[in-house]
Design an enzyme around this catalytic site. Structure first.
Site, PDB file in Angstrom:
ATOM      1  N   ASP B 174       4.275  -2.402 -13.968  1.00  0.00           N
ATOM      2  CA  ASP B 174       3.286  -2.437 -12.884  1.00  0.00           C
ATOM      3  C   ASP B 174       3.766  -3.342 -11.744  1.00  0.00           C
ATOM      4  OD1 ASP B 174       0.816  -1.915 -11.610  1.00  0.00           O
ATOM      5  OD2 ASP B 174      -0.071  -3.716 -12.453  1.00  0.00           O
ATOM      6  N   LYS B 220      -0.788   8.529  -1.257  1.00  0.00           N
ATOM      7  CA  LYS B 220      -0.238   8.366  -2.607  1.00  0.00           C
ATOM      8  C   LYS B 220       1.272   8.138  -2.576  1.00  0.00           C
ATOM      9  CE  LYS B 220      -3.684  11.428  -4.732  1.00  0.00           C
ATOM     10  NZ  LYS B 220      -3.895  12.701  -5.458  1.00  0.00           N
TER      11      LYS B 220
END
Lengths: 254, 254
Positions: B174, B220
């Site tokens: 992440d 995105k």
């Protein structure tokens, strides 16, 4: 990669077996066969082993807020601990103890020093300052194949300003689904986590992390997980998890 | 949820804007427009802001092992820092500094105390004991749209006995993909992480976490990530990540 049932046997020595799960417990340790359910057996065995040595991190401490305590009391009131002496019909929640050390030795002449570091601590329990990081407690209900975790996120878990890091949320999802899978098919390792982040979790919040078993196929256990506000009205995160049963030698091989 | 470019602006005050990313920097802070690339601008601005205040966690310390240092020197030798004074053509690696605090204030009369806790620390930098948890440094190469992270896993990141917790691996994925996405489309939040765990990572190991940008579609950003041994011969983990551009008010709303 969750190995939580293995984890909670930290320091446990059981003749002739690696203390990794309920199967070994039931087949190799007759003195532990006092109860009908694996999770009750685990909890009782652990209580006697750790009572004078290790801190059970899943018990309340002064950092727990009102919501954390309210939910803890809610599930505890429906747990086997609250109804001591009655036979468990699987219709109760069982609180799962939680320690920060892994096993050190395997008996039977096999010494695991190669893979053990004396300073090693479980990632989710590596900070002793209460309330600063992960405060959580898991309850398991066998008849419903569900695990629920009450999780209070401390100030050391920050990602976006004022909110919990996505990695910390992933860590709790891995922990809860991994513990759940371990109770069903121990020992297991995480094979896949597919996580959808829906809305951020403010630091300091208490949330619920709930795991449901979807299906088992051979060595594979599929679970679903949802992270919600404590009243269930807000979905923070949802995930699918896959765990595979392993042999302990898998870890030794690296 | 990664917000890493926002993170490295910890404490930074920039007239009239929330200091969340390269766009604001370039449009609102003329004094920072000294270099041609956003990442160089970021690094130079941060150096002056933090030099006397905050520790840059991505610089070597005594806990870094031989492999960590070898790789750090390898990428540093190809970085803009090593070639100070030359114009960056995007063919160099840029080391990204890393701090453990988030922003405290926004100027323009908006005080963000609601979402800030003074004790809050970035999850991956919350332990000051060097070498105990996450030791890592990120390098970015703009021409190849790649981020590479050298990661040394400390003894407080344990999951399976002797190995790194799946949640700690997810946290690094992440962090690396989020930092990468932030440099391309800041500010962003993690929307999805799909992680396949292939082989466990022994505690104490140094591994590479590499992020590649796959595509951008509107708000995105899609990225791929691989965690491998430092020679690339062993695949530990692979992941797909999706980040979405956000407005800061998204965090204020919670």
């Amino acid at each position: 990669m969750a190995r939580n049932v293995g984890r909670i046997f930290s320091g446990f020595r059981c003749s002739g077996s690696l203390p990794f799960g309920k199967t070994q417990l039931k087949t190799r340790c007759p003195r532990l066969l006092l109860r009908t359910t694996p999770e009750r057996t685990v909890v009782q065995a652990l209580s006697s082993i750790f009572s004078h040595k290790s801190r059970d991190f899943s018990l309340p401490n002064s950092s727990w807020g009102e919501e954390m305590m309210r939910l803890y009391n809610h599930y505890s009131s429906q747990s086997g601990e609250a109804a001591e002496g009655q036979e468990d019909q699987g219709e109760q929640w069982t609180r799962l103890p939680s320690y920060n050390r892994s096993l050190k030795y395997a008996t039977g002449g096999v010494y695991l020093s190669k893979i053990i570091q004396s300073k090693a601590r479980l990632f989710t329990r590596n900070i002793r300052d209460t309330g600063a990081a992960f405060e959580y407690v898991l309850f398991f209900r066998r008849d419903k194949q569900r695990c629920v975790c009450i999780f209070q996120a401390g100030h050391l878990l920050e990602g976006p300003p004022g909110h919990v890091h996505g990695g910390a949320i992933a860590t709790m999802i891995d922990t809860v689904t991994g513990t759940h899978a371990s109770l069903l098919s121990a020992p297991v390792m995480t094979a896949n986590l597919n996580i959808n982040y829906r809305s951020p979790i403010p630091l300091g919040s208490t949330v619920l992390v709930e795991s449901t078993m979807d299906k088992e196929e051979g060595k594979k256990t599929f679970l679903s997980c949802r992270v919600t506000s404590t009243d269930g009205s807000k979905l923070h995160t949802e995930a699918a998890a896959l765990f595979v049963s392993i042999n302990v030698s898998h870890l030794l091989r690296g």
